[in-house]
Design a protein around this motif. Structure first.
Motif, short mmCIF file in Angstrom:
data_model
loop_
_atom_site.label_atom_id
_atom_site.label_comp_id
_atom_site.label_asym_id
_atom_site.label_seq_id
_atom_site.Cartn_x
_atom_site.Cartn_y
_atom_site.Cartn_z
N VAL A 128 0.91 -0.97 -0.14
CA VAL A 128 0.24 0.05 0.02
C VAL A 128 0.77 1.09 0.01
O VAL A 128 1.78 1.28 0.91
CB VAL A 128 -0.97 -0.06 1.28
CG1 VAL A 128 -1.80 1.31 1.24
CG2 VAL A 128 -1.99 -1.13 1.14
N SER A 129 0.75 1.97 -0.81
CA SER A 129 1.20 3.47 -0.87
C SER A 129 0.65 4.69 -0.03
O SER A 129 -0.68 4.53 -0.23
CB SER A 129 1.36 3.88 -2.04
OG SER A 129 2.14 5.34 -2.40
N TRP A 130 1.24 5.21 0.69
CA TRP A 130 0.52 6.42 1.83
C TRP A 130 1.25 7.73 1.36
O TRP A 130 2.47 7.84 1.21
CB TRP A 130 1.14 5.83 3.38
CG TRP A 130 0.57 4.77 3.51
CD1 TRP A 130 1.05 3.15 3.58
CD2 TRP A 130 -0.66 4.18 4.44
NE1 TRP A 130 0.61 2.11 3.97
CE2 TRP A 130 -0.66 2.87 4.66
CE3 TRP A 130 -1.73 5.13 4.78
CZ2 TRP A 130 -1.69 2.36 5.44
CZ3 TRP A 130 -2.82 4.43 5.56
CH2 TRP A 130 -2.83 3.17 5.63
N GLN A 131 0.38 8.56 1.17
CA GLN A 131 0.77 9.78 0.80
C GLN A 131 1.41 10.69 1.93
O GLN A 131 2.12 11.65 1.59
CB GLN A 131 -0.34 10.79 0.12
CG GLN A 131 -0.86 10.32 -1.28
CD GLN A 131 -1.86 11.26 -2.00
OE1 GLN A 131 -2.71 11.90 -1.21
NE2 GLN A 131 -2.03 11.33 -3.10
N HIS A 132 1.11 10.29 2.98
CA HIS A 132 1.93 11.14 4.13
C HIS A 132 3.36 10.86 4.07
O HIS A 132 4.01 11.63 4.93
CB HIS A 132 1.24 10.68 5.38
CG HIS A 132 1.42 9.56 6.14
ND1 HIS A 132 0.74 8.41 5.94
CD2 HIS A 132 2.47 9.06 6.71
CE1 HIS A 132 1.41 7.13 6.60
NE2 HIS A 132 2.44 7.69 7.11
N GLU A 133 3.69 9.60 3.34
CA GLU A 133 5.27 9.49 3.49
C GLU A 133 6.07 10.01 2.22
O GLU A 133 6.99 9.87 2.01
CB GLU A 133 5.24 7.88 3.27
CG GLU A 133 4.78 6.96 4.55
CD GLU A 133 5.03 5.58 4.23
OE1 GLU A 133 5.08 5.32 3.31
OE2 GLU A 133 4.59 4.97 5.37
N ARG A 134 5.35 10.80 1.54
CA ARG A 134 5.76 11.31 0.37
C ARG A 134 6.17 12.74 0.04
O ARG A 134 6.14 13.39 -0.91
CB ARG A 134 4.73 10.97 -0.96
CG ARG A 134 4.34 9.55 -0.92
CD ARG A 134 5.15 8.67 -1.92
NE ARG A 134 4.99 9.45 -3.17
CZ ARG A 134 5.77 9.40 -4.15
NH1 ARG A 134 6.93 8.74 -3.71
NH2 ARG A 134 5.57 9.84 -5.21
N ASP A 135 6.17 13.41 1.34
CA ASP A 135 6.40 14.93 1.32
C ASP A 135 7.63 15.25 0.54
O ASP A 135 7.61 16.15 -0.25
CB ASP A 135 6.73 15.14 2.61
CG ASP A 135 6.93 16.79 2.94
OD1 ASP A 135 5.88 17.52 3.05
OD2 ASP A 135 8.08 17.31 2.74
N ASP A 136 9.04 14.44 0.63
CA ASP A 136 9.96 14.73 -0.35
C ASP A 136 9.70 14.81 -1.79
O ASP A 136 10.07 15.71 -2.52
CB ASP A 136 11.25 13.87 0.06
CG ASP A 136 11.82 14.13 1.33
OD1 ASP A 136 11.26 15.05 2.15
OD2 ASP A 136 12.58 13.18 1.87
N ALA A 137 8.91 13.96 -2.10
CA ALA A 137 8.71 13.83 -3.84
C ALA A 137 8.02 15.00 -4.00
O ALA A 137 8.18 15.71 -5.25
CB ALA A 137 8.05 12.48 -4.03
N TYR A 138 7.03 15.26 -3.42
CA TYR A 138 5.92 16.44 -3.72
C TYR A 138 6.63 18.04 -3.78
O TYR A 138 6.82 18.85 -4.62
CB TYR A 138 4.95 16.57 -2.54
CG TYR A 138 3.94 15.36 -2.55
CD1 TYR A 138 3.63 14.64 -3.64
CD2 TYR A 138 3.46 15.04 -1.25
CE1 TYR A 138 3.23 13.37 -3.51
CE2 TYR A 138 2.55 13.85 -1.12
CZ TYR A 138 2.62 13.03 -2.58
OH TYR A 138 1.86 11.86 -2.14
#
Length: 297
Positions: free
Chosen positions: A73-83
Motif C-alpha cells: 500500500v502506498s501512503w501519501q503522508h510518506e511522500r513529502d520529499d517527492a512533492y
C-alpha cells in the motif's frame, strides 16, 4: 503482466460506500482484464480529514469484496520529499507562484483571478502555492474512454492550489507525482473528477511525466438523487460475506455488465472471475446511475 498498471486511491476520511465500491471494482476489473497490475494508494495528505482507524477499515472492506491489490500500500503522508521536489521544479520553470489571497477576498469571482501571479499581494500573510494555468498548453485535450474527446482551457478553471497555506500538500500535485512515480498507465475514477484532469495534464506535461489514459465513470446516486458520498452520509460497505455477495452483484450491474441474477449468491471470487471475463467498457452508459437501479429486484 501487460504494461497496464491501474490504481484505486481513496481518501481515508471514512469507510467506503457503494459509490466507492463501483469505482474500485471498475478499476480492478479493467486492470485484471488487461492482465495488468492494480495498486492501492491511501491519499491521506490531509490529516484533519482522516480519523484514526479509517484506513484500516478501508483495507478490510476491500479484502471482504475480494479486491486484492498488488504490491505494498502506498501512503501519501510518506511522500513529502517527492512533492517538494516537484514543486521546486515548477517554481524554477516559472509555473508556480506564492499567493496570499483568501477565498473570502475573491468570493465574487467564479475562479481565483490570479492577483498574485506577478507578486504577492500581502507578503505578511500566510501563502499558498498555485499553478500558473495560463502558461501551460491550452486548451488541454484528451480522449476519455467513456465520455469521448474532452477539451478544457485550464485558465478558465483558475490557478489551482499546489500547496496550502497550512503547509499541507494539495490533491492536484500529489496525485500527479504519485501516478508518475507508481508508473500508472490507466486512471479509472468517477466523472466528478473529470474537470480535475486538465490541471493534472498540465502538471504532467510541465514535469515531463507520462500521461495516463482516463476512464471516468458515471456517478452513483442515492435515493435522494444526490451523489453517494461520505459527506451525504452514504452507508458504509459491509464486511460480512452474506451482505457482501449481493452488493458486489449490484456493483457489477451498476457498471452495466449485466451479471446473471443467479450470480448474486455466488462466492465473491466467482463473481469477480465472471466480472473479469466479461468486463466490457463499451457496455458503460454515461448517464448517472441510482444505487437502487442496480439492486436485485
Amino acid at each position: 503482466m501487460s504494461g497496464y498498471r491501474g490504481r484505486f486511491a481513496p481518501t481515508p476520511s471514512g469507510p467506503l460506500h457503494f459509490g466507492s465500491l463501483v469505482a474500485a471494482l471498475a478499476s480492478f476489473l479493467d486492470a485484471r482484464r488487461a492482465g495488468g497490475e492494480w495498486r492501492l494508494r491511501l491519499e491521506d495528505i490531509d490529516p484533519p480529514r482522516c480519523p484514526p482507524g479509517a484506513a484500516d477499515t478501508i483495507l478490510r472492506q476491500l479484502e471482504a469484496f475480494g479486491l486484492h491489490w498488488d504490491g505494498p500500500v502506498s501512503w501519501q503522508h510518506e511522500r513529502d520529499d517527492a512533492y517538494a521536489a516537484a514543486l521546486e521544479r515548477l517554481k524554477a520553470a516559472g509555473l508556480a507562484y506564492p499567493c496570499s489571497c483568501s477565498r473570502k477576498q475573491w468570493r465574487d469571482y467564479p475562479v481565483y483571478p490570479g492577483w498574485c501571479r506577478h507578486g504577492v499581494c500581502d507578503p505578511a500573510k500566510p501563502m499558498a502555492w498555485r499553478l500558473r494555468s495560463d502558461l501551460g498548453p491550452r486548451p488541454v485535450v484528451w480522449p476519455d474512454r467513456l465520455f469521448g474527446e474532452q477539451r478544457f482551457d485550464p485558465a478558465e478553471l483558475g490557478d489551482v492550489v499546489l500547496k496550502r497555506k497550512d503547509g499541507l500538500w494539495a490533491y492536484q500535485l500529489a496525485v500527479v507525482v504519485d501516478d508518475a512515480d507508481q508508473g500508472i498507465s490507466d486512471v479509472v475514477r468517477g466523472v466528478d473528477l473529470l474537470d480535475n484532469t486538465p490541471w493534472q495534464r498540465q502538471l504532467q506535461q510541465a514535469l515531463g511525466y507520462p500521461e495516463p489514459r482516463y476512464l471516468h465513470l458515471p456517478l452513483i446516486l442515492g435515493d435522494d438523487g444526490q451523489k453517494l458520498s461520505k459527506q451525504n452520509l452514504a452507508p458504509p460497505l459491509p464486511e460480512v460475506d452474506d451482505a457482501v455477495r449481493p452488493l458486489l452483484h449490484a456493483a457489477l450491474a451498476a457498471l452495466d455488465q449485466a451479471p446473471p441474477r443467479e450470480l448474486s449468491t455466488a462466492p465473491v471470487a466467482e463473481q469477480l472471475q465472471w466480472g473479469i471475463r466479461h468486463w466490457d467498457v463499451a457496455r458503460l452508459r454515461a448517464a448517472p446511475h441510482r444505487q437502487t437501479d442496480a439492486t436485485i429486484p
